[in-house]
Design a protein around this motif. Sequence first.
Motif, PDB file in Angstrom:
ATOM      1  N   ILE A 126       0.844  -1.200   0.000  1.00  0.00           N
ATOM      2  CA  ILE A 126       0.000   0.000   0.000  1.00  0.00           C
ATOM      3  C   ILE A 126       0.877   1.247   0.000  1.00  0.00           C
ATOM      4  CG2 ILE A 126      -1.626   1.348   1.391  1.00  0.00           C
ATOM      5  CD1 ILE A 126      -2.850  -1.290   2.314  1.00  0.00           C
ATOM      6  N   HIS A 127       1.912   1.222   0.826  1.00  0.00           N
ATOM      7  CA  HIS A 127       2.826   2.368   0.901  1.00  0.00           C
ATOM      8  C   HIS A 127       3.550   2.573  -0.419  1.00  0.00           C
ATOM      9  CE1 HIS A 127       6.702   4.364   1.847  1.00  0.00           C
ATOM     10  NE2 HIS A 127       5.941   5.088   2.642  1.00  0.00           N
ATOM     11  N   GLY A 130       1.209   4.718  -2.732  1.00  0.00           N
ATOM     12  CA  GLY A 130       1.060   6.103  -2.285  1.00  0.00           C
ATOM     13  C   GLY A 130       2.356   6.871  -2.319  1.00  0.00           C
ATOM     14  N   TYR A 172      -3.333   6.919   2.717  1.00  0.00           N
ATOM     15  CA  TYR A 172      -2.859   5.565   2.427  1.00  0.00           C
ATOM     16  C   TYR A 172      -1.343   5.470   2.570  1.00  0.00           C
ATOM     17  CZ  TYR A 172      -7.192   3.417   0.764  1.00  0.00           C
ATOM     18  OH  TYR A 172      -8.447   2.867   0.706  1.00  0.00           O
ATOM     19  N   ASP A 173      -0.646   6.521   2.162  1.00  0.00           N
ATOM     20  CA  ASP A 173       0.819   6.527   2.207  1.00  0.00           C
ATOM     21  C   ASP A 173       1.322   6.646   3.640  1.00  0.00           C
ATOM     22  OD1 ASP A 173       3.528   6.855   1.879  1.00  0.00           O
ATOM     23  OD2 ASP A 173       3.391   8.796   0.898  1.00  0.00           O
ATOM     24  N   LEU A 176      -2.220   4.603   6.865  1.00  0.00           N
ATOM     25  CA  LEU A 176      -2.590   3.198   6.745  1.00  0.00           C
ATOM     26  C   LEU A 176      -1.408   2.348   6.311  1.00  0.00           C
ATOM     27  CD1 LEU A 176      -4.859   1.134   6.944  1.00  0.00           C
ATOM     28  CD2 LEU A 176      -5.372   1.576   4.526  1.00  0.00           C
ATOM     29  N   GLY A 177      -0.690   2.793   5.291  1.00  0.00           N
ATOM     30  CA  GLY A 177       0.461   2.035   4.803  1.00  0.00           C
ATOM     31  C   GLY A 177       1.535   1.882   5.863  1.00  0.00           C
TER      32      GLY A 177
END
Length: 317
Positions: A126-127, A130, A172-173, A176-177
């Motif tokens: 995910i990271h 982003g 997201y970056d 969450l990531g």
Amino acid sequence: MQGAARRRPFPAAAPGSPQPGGPLYPGRHGAVKNDDTIKTSPFHFDLWFYFTLQNWVLDFGRPIAMIILPLEWFPLNKPSAGDYFHMAYNVITPFLLLKLIERSPKTLPRSMVYVSIIMFVMGASIHLVGDSVNHRLIFSGYQHHLSVRENPIIKNLKPETLIDSFELLYYYDEYLGHSMWYIPFFLILFIYFTGCFTPVEEESRMPVPALLLMGPSSLYYWYLVTEGQIFILYIFTFFAMMALVMHQKRKGLVLDSNGLFLFYSFIITLVLIAVWVVWLWDDKILRKKYPGVIYIPEPWAFYTLHMNNLHAAKESL
């Protein structure tokens, strides 16, 4: 008759034959469990060296590679060199973490390790997406020391719902990531740390290779904590390590060379973070971006704020 058959003892092993094993022979498993508590492990120089090297090259080096390498080689609508570094990191790091767990002299909770590895790969992926977009925005004038809505290239976007999309990307970056990446990362390190104790005092010392690796390892953890904004996660992990060390000391157990390497690396990291915060304590611009109680600026925010301005001033001369 059947009751007598159920009480019939197991036949003894023939002379010279190996002792039978399996769930019906609990004595054998009891011996293994006892041996498990007294096994010791030498310093894993190969794994720690590869781990430190790939952290510096694939994690710290990816944004540098993206900036240094010619843009013609990696167009803005294609993955950058840093993205390929990140992809390699997402594969190599879980592999090295699993190898560390395998070499632990203590039997560790495998299910928790596997779930943590899966979460780690998902969070790092995910990271990757982003972070790729956010770093490519640098070429368009994006400034990391400013919030998303305060950035000159974003605050005037029309329709304004596009700004919400960029804030979602940032979430997201950076949130969450990072959470799904770093929480299992530190959890796996702590699980490994729980198996780094020995009753032998002579084994509680670090060889020269461990001392040489400690500096680069600590400096990388400083970068990881500051750039990832995960000081709370780091300090809780460190406190858990301290509590475990004191608890095991009462049992007559001390850290082996691998445990000392990890523990001392975290201590040096804490010192580096303190120096970093004191140095930038009076920076009003960074203070505005990090207004919370815990003030720990990101290295890349510092770079885009001060180093870019320095390069621009030199070019104007």
